[in-house]
Design a protein around this motif. Structure first.
Motif, PDB file in Angstrom:
ATOM      1  N   ASP A   1     -30.019  25.361  39.034  1.00 36.95           N
ATOM      2  CA  ASP A   1     -30.614  24.443  40.002  1.00 36.95           C
ATOM      3  C   ASP A   1     -30.021  24.704  41.374  1.00 36.95           C
ATOM      4  O   ASP A   1     -29.054  25.449  41.525  1.00 36.95           O
ATOM      5  CB  ASP A   1     -30.490  22.969  39.559  1.00 36.95           C
ATOM      6  CG  ASP A   1     -29.134  22.366  39.819  1.00 36.95           C
ATOM      7  OD1 ASP A   1     -28.181  23.128  40.045  1.00 36.95           O
ATOM      8  OD2 ASP A   1     -29.023  21.136  39.800  1.00 36.95           O
TER       9      ASP A   1
ATOM     10  N   LYS B   1     -28.752  22.553  44.528  1.00 37.03           N
ATOM     11  CA  LYS B   1     -28.456  21.152  44.864  1.00 37.03           C
ATOM     12  C   LYS B   1     -28.496  20.864  46.356  1.00 37.03           C
ATOM     13  O   LYS B   1     -28.604  19.717  46.748  1.00 37.03           O
ATOM     14  CB  LYS B   1     -27.065  20.788  44.339  1.00 37.03           C
ATOM     15  CG  LYS B   1     -26.973  20.745  42.816  1.00 37.03           C
ATOM     16  CD  LYS B   1     -25.754  19.952  42.380  1.00 37.03           C
ATOM     17  CE  LYS B   1     -25.726  19.749  40.877  1.00 37.03           C
ATOM     18  NZ  LYS B   1     -24.986  20.760  40.144  1.00 37.03           N
TER      19      LYS B   1
ATOM     20  N   PHE C   1     -25.575  18.891  28.081  1.00 41.89           N
ATOM     21  CA  PHE C   1     -25.894  19.791  29.197  1.00 41.89           C
ATOM     22  C   PHE C   1     -24.566  20.289  29.737  1.00 41.89           C
ATOM     23  O   PHE C   1     -23.754  19.500  30.212  1.00 41.89           O
ATOM     24  CB  PHE C   1     -26.680  18.960  30.210  1.00 41.89           C
ATOM     25  CG  PHE C   1     -26.807  19.424  31.642  1.00 41.89           C
ATOM     26  CD1 PHE C   1     -26.081  20.465  32.203  1.00 41.89           C
ATOM     27  CD2 PHE C   1     -27.708  18.775  32.473  1.00 41.89           C
ATOM     28  CE1 PHE C   1     -26.231  20.842  33.527  1.00 41.89           C
ATOM     29  CE2 PHE C   1     -27.861  19.135  33.807  1.00 41.89           C
ATOM     30  CZ  PHE C   1     -27.112  20.163  34.322  1.00 41.89           C
TER      31      PHE C   1
ATOM     32  N   ASN D   1     -23.110  16.944  31.179  1.00 43.10           N
ATOM     33  CA  ASN D   1     -24.012  15.814  31.322  1.00 43.10           C
ATOM     34  C   ASN D   1     -24.560  15.528  29.930  1.00 43.10           C
ATOM     35  O   ASN D   1     -24.572  16.399  29.056  1.00 43.10           O
ATOM     36  CB  ASN D   1     -25.135  16.125  32.310  1.00 43.10           C
ATOM     37  CG  ASN D   1     -24.592  16.358  33.718  1.00 43.10           C
ATOM     38  OD1 ASN D   1     -23.722  15.628  34.175  1.00 43.10           O
ATOM     39  ND2 ASN D   1     -25.089  17.377  34.388  1.00 43.10           N
TER      40      ASN D   1
ATOM     41  N   ARG E   1     -27.622  14.614  28.900  1.00 42.37           N
ATOM     42  CA  ARG E   1     -29.082  14.489  28.970  1.00 42.37           C
ATOM     43  C   ARG E   1     -29.602  15.772  29.587  1.00 42.37           C
ATOM     44  O   ARG E   1     -28.832  16.617  30.016  1.00 42.37           O
ATOM     45  CB  ARG E   1     -29.413  13.285  29.848  1.00 42.37           C
ATOM     46  CG  ARG E   1     -28.365  13.165  30.991  1.00 42.37           C
ATOM     47  CD  ARG E   1     -28.832  13.210  32.352  1.00 42.37           C
ATOM     48  NE  ARG E   1     -27.772  13.394  33.315  1.00 42.37           N
ATOM     49  CZ  ARG E   1     -27.821  14.250  34.306  1.00 42.37           C
ATOM     50  NH1 ARG E   1     -28.849  15.051  34.447  1.00 42.37           N
ATOM     51  NH2 ARG E   1     -26.840  14.370  35.166  1.00 42.37           N
TER      52      ARG E   1
ATOM     53  N   PRO F   1     -33.584  19.034  38.334  1.00 37.82           N
ATOM     54  CA  PRO F   1     -34.880  19.591  37.939  1.00 37.82           C
ATOM     55  C   PRO F   1     -34.877  20.657  36.832  1.00 37.82           C
ATOM     56  O   PRO F   1     -35.927  21.259  36.586  1.00 37.82           O
ATOM     57  CB  PRO F   1     -35.361  20.237  39.243  1.00 37.82           C
ATOM     58  CG  PRO F   1     -34.110  20.692  39.934  1.00 37.82           C
ATOM     59  CD  PRO F   1     -33.043  19.728  39.548  1.00 37.82           C
ATOM     60  N   GLU F   2     -33.766  20.872  36.118  1.00 35.03           N
ATOM     61  CA  GLU F   2     -33.799  21.944  35.107  1.00 35.03           C
ATOM     62  C   GLU F   2     -34.834  21.690  34.005  1.00 35.03           C
ATOM     63  O   GLU F   2     -35.470  22.627  33.510  1.00 35.03           O
ATOM     64  CB  GLU F   2     -32.431  22.117  34.452  1.00 35.03           C
ATOM     65  CG  GLU F   2     -31.362  22.712  35.353  1.00 35.03           C
ATOM     66  CD  GLU F   2     -30.505  21.656  36.011  1.00 35.03           C
ATOM     67  OE1 GLU F   2     -31.033  20.560  36.295  1.00 35.03           O
ATOM     68  OE2 GLU F   2     -29.316  21.919  36.241  1.00 35.03           O
TER      69      GLU F   2
HETATM   70  N1  GLY Z   1     -29.515  19.143  37.915  1.00 33.19           N
HETATM   71  C1  GLY Z   1     -28.297  18.484  37.721  1.00 33.19           C
HETATM   72  C2  GLY Z   1     -28.414  17.177  37.087  1.00 33.19           C
HETATM   73  O1  GLY Z   1     -29.428  16.819  36.523  1.00 33.19           O
HETATM   74  O2  GLY Z   1     -27.444  16.452  37.128  1.00 33.19           O
END
Ligand code: GLY
Ligand code: AMP
Length: 425
Positions: free
Chosen positions: A200, A202, A257, A273, A275, A279-280
Motif C-alpha cells: 500500500d 500511505k 495481517f 493488524n 483484519r 486498501p490492500e
Molecule cells: N493498509 C493498512 C491498513 O489497513 O492498516
C-alpha cells in the motif's frame, strides 16, 4: 443460501461484499449507499450464518466476543487476540517471545517521560515512536531528528496528541526497505496464507510525500516479491506467532495481517493488524478463485483450511480522496462518472466515504471516498486501466495519486481535478 454479514462501511467491506455476493446472501452493516445490501441496524440485530468483521475498532472493543457469546459464527478475533493490533507493546512482547525477526524496541509508560526522553536522546540513527493504542494509522513518527522525537514523545506520553492511546509508547530502532502486506487465515492453532503480497501507499502525495493517510492506493502482487518470500514470512513470523498465541490460551480465528519491511538482512515484521488491510483488500480479494464462503466459515469454526487459490492477474487500486483529506475532509461534493468507470473492462469501484444528497445522488461523505480497482496481465496494464477509470470520475477537490503501480515522477505533486461536469451539492 448462506447469509453473510459484513461489518463495516469502507471500500474494504465493499470488496468483501462483492467477494461473497455470487455465493451468498450478503448484508453489510452499516455499509454505505453504494453497497447493495447495506442495513443500518447493529450487527447484533442481524441474523446471519457468518459474520465477517472488517475494521479493527469493533474487534478491539469486543464485537466478536459478543457475537460468539450469542452463538454466532464469526471471522475475526476475540478481544484477547485483537490486542495484537490494540496494543503495540503487547504485540512486541508476543513476537519477541515467538522469536520473530523485528525491530528492537523499548516500552515507556506515562510515568517514564524522563527515561523515554533520555532513550531517544542517546539512541543513534532513525528513531520510531509509536502509540501503544489504536490511532487510526497516525500514531507512528519516524524521524532522524532528536528534537522532533523528544517533542513527539512528550506529546504522546502526556496524552496531548493521542489521549489515552499515547500514554504508553513503543520506541523502536528505525529500519529501512520496501514494505509489503501479508494476509493469513488463522484457525486457532493452524493457519493458511493467502498466497500473495500487496503493497500500500500511505502518503498523500505522488512520490511518497506529504502526510500519512489511511492509504492512497495499493498494488498486488507487490513488485519484486516471490513465493519464497511468502514462505519465509510464514515460517519466521506468522506460524511462530500462532504457536505463541496458542501457548497463551488465545483461540484466534480470523485474518492476521503482517506488515513487513524487506531489509537487507531479510524481512522484519513491523506490525500485525487483525483484519484485512484497506486498501490492500481491494487488490487481493478480487483475485480469489471460487467460493470463499466455505473457507471463511471453516476459519470461523477453527477448522484447518487450505490456502485459497488466487488468479494470476495483477491489480492496482487508486484511492480518490475528498478535498481537505487527511486533515479536514469536505463532505457534500457531488460524485459523477461512477457507472462510466464501472463499465470499463476489468474495473471495479469500491465505495467508502459516499453518501447521498436529497435527490439521492452520490456525494462525498468522508476522507477516502472511492477505491478504483483495475486488473491487468501485469501491474502496468492494471495501472493504465485504473487511471482511465479515475479519469471518468469527478467530484470537486478530488485528490488521488497517479503513481500507484508506476514509477515515481515528481515527488510531492498532488493531483486535483475540478470537474467539468460536477457540481457541488
Ligand atoms: N493498509 C493498512 C491498513 O489497513 O492498516
Ligand atoms: P505500523 O503502524 O507499526 O506499521 O507503522 C506505520 C508505518 O511506520 C509503517 O508502515 C512504516 O512505514 C513505519 N515504521 C514502523 N515501524 C518502523 C521501523 N521500525 N522502522 C522504520 N519505519 C517504521
Amino acid at each position: 443460501m448462506t447469509r453473510v454479514c459484513v461489518v463495516g462501511s469502507g471500500a474494504r467491506e465493499h470488496a468483501l461484499v462483492e467477494l461473497f455476493r455470487p455465493h451468498a446472501d450478503v448484508v453489510a452493516t452499516p455499509g454505505n449507499p453504494c453497497i447493495d445490501g447495506s442495513v443500518s441496524t447493529s450487527p447484533l440485530d442481524v441474523d446471519a450464518d457468518l459474520f465477517v468483521i472488517g475494521p479493527e475498532v469493533p474487534l478491539v472493543e469486543g464485537l466478536a466476543d459478543e457475537l460468539r457469546s450469542r452463538g454466532c459464527l464469526v471471522l475475526g478475533p476475540d478481544r484477547d487476540g485483537a490486542r495484537l493490533e490494540g496494543s503495540k507493546a503487547w504485540m512486541k512482547e508476543v513476537i519477541v517471545a515467538a522469536g520473530v525477526p523485528t525491530a528492537s524496541h523499548r516500552v515507556f509508560g506515562a510515568t517514564e517521560l524522563e527515561a523515554a526522553l533520555d532513550h531517544v536522546t542517546t539512541t543513534e540513527g532513525t528513531i520510531v515512536v509509536k502509540t501503544d493504542g489504536l490511532a487510526a494509522g497516525k500514531g507512528v513518527l519516524v524521524t532522524d531528528d532528536v528534537a522532533e522525537a523528544r517533542a513527539d514523545v512528550t506529546a504522546k506520553l502526556t496524552g496531548e496528541s493521542f489521549g489515552g492511546a499515547g500514554r504508553r509508547i513503543v520506541i523502536e530502532e528505525g529500519l529501512s526497505g520496501p514494505e509489503v502486506s501479508l494476509f493469513a487465515l488463522v484457525s486457532g492453532s493452524t493457519c493458511a496464507v493467502i498466497p500473495t503480497l500487496a503493497r500500500d501507499h500511505k502518503r498523500l502525495l505522488t512520490g511518497d510525500g506529504g502526510p500519512n493517510t489511511g492509504g492512497m492506493g495499493a498494488v498486488c502482487p507487490a513488485p519484486g516479491t516471490n513465493p519464497e518470500l511468502i514462505d519465509q514470512m510464514m515460517d519466521e513470523a506468522v506460524k511462530p506467532t500462532v504457536e505463541e498465541l496458542v501457548r497463551r490460551g488465545i483461540d484466534y480465528r480470523g485474518v492476521l495481517f503482517g506488515g513487513f519491511m524487506l531489509t537487507p538482512e531479510g524481512p522484519r515484521l513491523l506490525e500485525y493488524n487483525i483484519r484485512f488491510g484497506d486498501p490492500e483488500a481491494q487488490v487481493v480479494l478480487p483475485r480469489w478463485v471460487g467460493d470463499p464462503v466455505p473457507t471463511f466459515m471453516a476459519v470461523a469454526r477453527g477448522e484447518t483450511v487450505d490456502p485459497p487459490v488466487l488468479d494470476d492477474r495483477s491489480m492496482v487500486t487508486i484511492v480518490c480522496a475528498s478535498e481537505g483529506y487527511p486533515y479536514s475532509p469536505r463532505a457534500g461534493d457531488l460524485i459523477t462518472g461512477l457507472d462510466d468507470a464501472r463499465a470499463l473492462a476489468g474495473v471495479a469501484v469500491f465505495c467508502a466515504g459516499v453518501g447521498t444528497d436529497a435527490a439521492g445522488r452520490p456525494v462525498t461523505a468522508g476522507g477516502r471516498v472511492l477505491s478504483v480497482t483495475a486488473s491487468g496481465s501485469d501491474v502496468a496494464e492494471a495501472r493504465t486501466r485504473a487511471l482511465a477509470a479515475v479519469s471518468l470520475i469527478h467530484f470537486d477537490g478530488m485528490q488521488y495519486r497517479e503513481d500507484i503501480g508506476g514509477t515515481v515522477s515528481a515527488p510531492g505533486e498532488v493531483h486535483r481535478r475540478t470537474p467539468d461536469r460536477g457540481e457541488r451539492s
